[in-house]
Design a protein around this motif. Structure first.
Motif: not given
Length: 393
Positions: A203-204, A207, A211, A323, A379, A382-383, A386-387
């Motif tokens: 997923v990371l 993204c 993303g 999410y 987590y 962080w996502t 990143i997005l």
């Protein structure tokens, strides 16, 4: 009544104390901010959610009652699907309710999104419930045979049509996560935790790489609000800004559309520990139930093993969808959490007396639960970073 008549008794499970603790944490979130009216409004509101967990864990004490609860869940989804398909074909559903008409800039089209009533008055919430109940359809028959499997397949396809009628991207992601979990469950049971870790890492990567190109302006706006929520969280890390107070972040214009962000922003790390602990305990309980019943000998054992896997896929799909589109304090999530927390309790009655307990409070709640709840906050943080980086550089 059954407790008073000594037909059932309160089970020894950390889930009950986590539910009670979460209720207290929602109240404290307002006390810490000196909001008296918010505290008064929260006491009955969050109590109903937490009470359903305690109720389900207490009364669902055998496989027959597990099946009864699942039948109610699936039946509700079937009725909602009929309403949603009416909106698509006739332009109105029950009581003449019309669907929503929304423009999708990403595909440059107008879409008719079906909706329901009450807590399911948003297409995203309806679609997320369809994704969660899809695997539970196959938990209704006591034994799967060609005929029952075919009937379940027809009902599941019907629910998928309802999900498609919502045109909810978050629900589609929840559905994909649910299907992926069902596939992973076909692998050796001991592999499941490692596969989940690889999934989180994937997923990371998505993204970072895709993303910015996969989400439209409305979704990007949500990510901005998540970043603003993280800023508020850093100012109120312990007790949060207050239960049901996420409107402060968005100025009352939008919901959180992220269960994890809304939870730790509103009730802080203190309340989030209880909330995430309930969620994690449900996942661990279902997974260990499947492991303990690896060599089934009776029909109820085989049924419980099958339901544990299907329930696990249901909750994972709902959580992943959460999410992108859900809130932390919604009844469907607490229904699923309460149901899955009954699996290890029922399984323990089927196992030999010398079998180790499936759930240990010290290790699973205070040990693993504390570590994973803190990691989940990092987590999600962080996502979001990143997005935002993918969107705006």
């Amino acid at each position: 009544m059954e407790v008073n008549q000594r037909q059932i008794k309160l089970p020894r499970t950390p889930a009950i104390w986590l539910a009670i603790g979460l209720w207290i944490a929602t109240i404290i979130s307002h006390i810490a901010n000196g909001y008296f009216q918010g505290m008064l409004d929260t006491i009955p509101d969050s109590f109903k959610l937490c009470f359903f967990v305690v109720l389900l864990v207490t009364v669902v004490d055998r496989v027959e009652r597990v099946r009864a609860v699942i039948i109610i869940m699936v039946a509700s989804a079937v009725i909602m699907t009929f309403h949603c398909l009416m909106q698509q074909r006739l332009g109105y559903g029950f009581a003449g309710q019309p669907p929503l008409l929304r423009y999708r800039p990403l595909i440059d089209q107008w879409q008719v999104q079906s909706q329901f009533f009450g807590i399911f008055s948003d297409p995203n919430d309806v679609g997320q419930w369809f994704a969660a109940t899809f695997p539970l359809v196959f938990a209704i028959p006591r034994r799967l045979n060609p005929v029952s499997l075919m009937i379940c397949g027809v009902v599941a396809w019907y629910l998928f049509l309802g999900l498609d009628a919502t045109h909810s991207r978050g629900a589609q992601i929840a559905f994909a996560a649910m299907l992926a979990t069902l596939v992973f469950l076909k692998l050796p049971t001991r592999w499941f935790p490692y596969v989940m870790i690889l999934g989180l890492g994937g997923v990371l990567v998505l993204c970072a790489l895709k993303g910015g190109g996969l989400l439209d302006a409305s979704a990007q706006e949500r990510v901005v609000y998540w970043g603003m929520a993280n800023r508020e969280f850093k100012h109120h890390p312990v007790f949060g800004i207050g239960y049901n107070m996420f409107w402060v972040v968005t100025g009352g214009r939008h919901a959180a559309h992220n269960a994890f962000v809304s939870c730790y922003t509103e009730v802080g790390l203190f309340g989030y520990w209880f909330w995430f602990g309930l969620l994690q305990l449900a996942v661990i309980g279902a997974w260990r139930t499947r492991m303990a019943l690896k060599k089934v000998r009776t029909g109820p054992q085989a049924y419980l093993k099958r339901v544990a896997g299907l329930g696990l896929a249901s909750l994972v799909g709902f959580a992943v969808g959460g999410y992108f589109l859900s809130r932390a304090f919604v009844f469907p999530l607490f229904f699923l959490v309460g149901l899955l927390n009954t699996f290890p309790l029922i399984a323990s009655k089927m196992l030999p007396e010398d079998h180790p307990p499936l759930i240990e409070a010290r290790k699973d709640v205070f040990g693993i639960g504390t570590v994973t709840s803190l990691f989940s906050v990092l987590y999600v943080y962080w996502t979001i970073l990143i997005l935002n980086k993918a969107f705006y550089g």
